[in-house]
Design an enzyme around this catalytic site. Structure first.
Site, mmCIF file in Angstrom:
data_model
loop_
_atom_site.group_PDB
_atom_site.id
_atom_site.type_symbol
_atom_site.label_atom_id
_atom_site.label_comp_id
_atom_site.label_asym_id
_atom_site.label_seq_id
_atom_site.Cartn_x
_atom_site.Cartn_y
_atom_site.Cartn_z
ATOM 1 N N ILE A 1 0.312 6.728 4.186
ATOM 2 C CA ILE A 1 1.356 6.276 5.040
ATOM 3 C C ILE A 1 2.020 5.790 4.303
ATOM 4 O O ILE A 1 3.661 6.052 4.848
ATOM 5 C CB ILE A 1 1.602 6.344 6.801
ATOM 6 C CG1 ILE A 1 0.513 5.163 7.086
ATOM 7 C CG2 ILE A 1 0.244 6.997 7.593
ATOM 8 C CD1 ILE A 1 0.230 4.390 8.048
ATOM 9 N N GLY B 1 0.982 -1.211 0.007
ATOM 10 C CA GLY B 1 0.218 0.055 0.270
ATOM 11 C C GLY B 1 0.841 1.330 -0.104
ATOM 12 O O GLY B 1 0.406 2.124 0.874
ATOM 13 N N TYR C 1 -13.267 -3.833 11.487
ATOM 14 C CA TYR C 1 -12.796 -3.250 11.266
ATOM 15 C C TYR C 1 -11.282 -3.767 12.804
ATOM 16 O O TYR C 1 -10.758 -3.699 12.781
ATOM 17 C CB TYR C 1 -12.569 -1.707 11.324
ATOM 18 C CG TYR C 1 -11.018 -0.717 11.431
ATOM 19 C CD1 TYR C 1 -10.627 -1.085 9.931
ATOM 20 C CD2 TYR C 1 -10.602 -0.518 12.210
ATOM 21 C CE1 TYR C 1 -8.913 -0.233 10.076
ATOM 22 C CE2 TYR C 1 -10.297 0.549 11.894
ATOM 23 C CZ TYR C 1 -8.574 0.344 11.381
ATOM 24 O OH TYR C 1 -7.655 0.903 10.808
ATOM 25 N N ASN D 1 1.823 3.386 -2.723
ATOM 26 C CA ASN D 1 1.024 4.578 -3.301
ATOM 27 C C ASN D 1 0.697 5.964 -2.988
ATOM 28 O O ASN D 1 0.037 7.060 -3.847
ATOM 29 C CB ASN D 1 0.475 4.141 -4.516
ATOM 30 C CG ASN D 1 -1.298 3.543 -3.811
ATOM 31 O OD1 ASN D 1 -1.085 2.333 -3.183
ATOM 32 N ND2 ASN D 1 -2.370 3.984 -4.528
#
Length: 309
Positions: free
Chosen positions: A28, A23, A182, A25
């Site tokens: 953070i 991740g 989540y 791109n």
């Protein structure tokens, strides 16, 4: 923005080190890639969308045009954590690297509407936990070749309200609640970190250390599903009214960077961090029986039942 936040002050270089960031791109992950690239690391940005990944890679390089220090390298790898096939393909590609010194499992989704992946798992459980669990174990043989390696799992303070329902991990029996899913996935991140550390130590493997962390509450794309799950306008409230309490991606990346480079925690393993310091996670995140059970269940869910670690 972000009234209170810590900053990683380590000036450690990573020349010759290979770093994988999922991740990378956006948010953070992108900031972390930029920082480690500046430290001389060979950074592999594992992204679901290669077009966005290419844009981010160019942005990072453009922002470093006037940097005097020796820069590392940047490469892309395609990785969709919601597909075990994609995870296996990406890991197979990355196993061709000479070595892997730092693995940062950063990618994630938050509070998305109920959806199952192609593998039949609830989206947040697979993207945030199962995909990274499989990815890490597939890469472990190459990580073991490093003289000193770190595995970093980006969790969240949301784990403090999390519970793990081993009888219904995928919300197939009980009503789906996006926040609960989540919270469960973020609790899994910490338990995975703890159990991996324990299992490595049991094999007398001490050159690999593991870390989990809370980056802070950040103004990133992670909250893009809030309007869909709760009510229209919540995302605007989150970003526009609560902004003074939120961290920027640059601020939010500091604890990840700290866990990746700080020399003083090089021998610490299996612990949890927030604001660039060690913190005690919630009681349920310290349940070693649950950590062991989650490991065993996860192995079955990802099809790695014969892994001996």
């Amino acid at each position: 923005m972000g009234l209170f936040f810590a900053k990683c002050t380590s000036t450690a270089r990573l020349d010759g080190k290979t770093v994988i960031i999922t991740g990378a791109n956006t948010g953070i992950g992108k900031v972390t890639a930029l920082d480690l690239f500046k430290r001389g690391a060979n950074v592999i940005m594992a992204c679901r969308n290669l077009e966005k990944g290419e844009t981010a890679l160019k942005d990072i390089k453009n922002s470093c045009k006037d940097v005097d220090s020796n820069l590392g390298t940047l490469k892309l790898a395609e990785l969709n954590l919601a597909s075990f096939k994609s995870v296996r393909n990406c890991a197979g590609f990355l196993l061709k690297c000479d070595k892997i010194d730092i693995l940062i499992n950063n990618a994630g989704v938050m509070c998305c509407p109920y959806e199952k992946t192609e593998d039949g798992n609830e989206m947040q459980l697979q993207t945030n936990h199962l995909g990274h669990f499989l990815f890490t174990l597939l890469l472990l043989p190459k990580i073991l070749e490093s003289e000193s390696a770190r595995i970093i799992n980006v969790s969240s303070v949301a784990h403090t309200r999390g519970t793990i329902d081993f009888n219904d991990l995928n919300f197939e029996k009980k009503p789906y609640k996006a926040l609960k899913a989540y919270q469960q996935s973020k609790l899994c991140n910490i338990l995975f970190t703890t159990e991996l550390s324990r299992r490595l130590a049991a094999k007398n493997i001490f050159q690999i250390t593991t870390y989990s962390l809370h980056p802070g509450v950040i103004t990133t794309e992670l909250g893009r599903h809030l309007d869909d799950v709760y009510f229209r306008g919540l995302r605007w409230i989150w970003r526009s009214i609560m902004w003074v309490f939120l961290k920027s991606p640059e601020q939010g990346a500091q604890t990840t960077i700290y866990c990746a480079v700080d020399e003083e925690i090089a021998k610490e393993t299996g612990l949890y961090y927030s604001d660039c310091k060690r913190k005690k996670p919630a009681m349920q995140a310290r349940n070693l029986d649950d950590a062991k059970k989650l490991w065993e269940v996860s192995l079955k869910m990802v099809g790695l039942e014969n892994v001996n670690i």
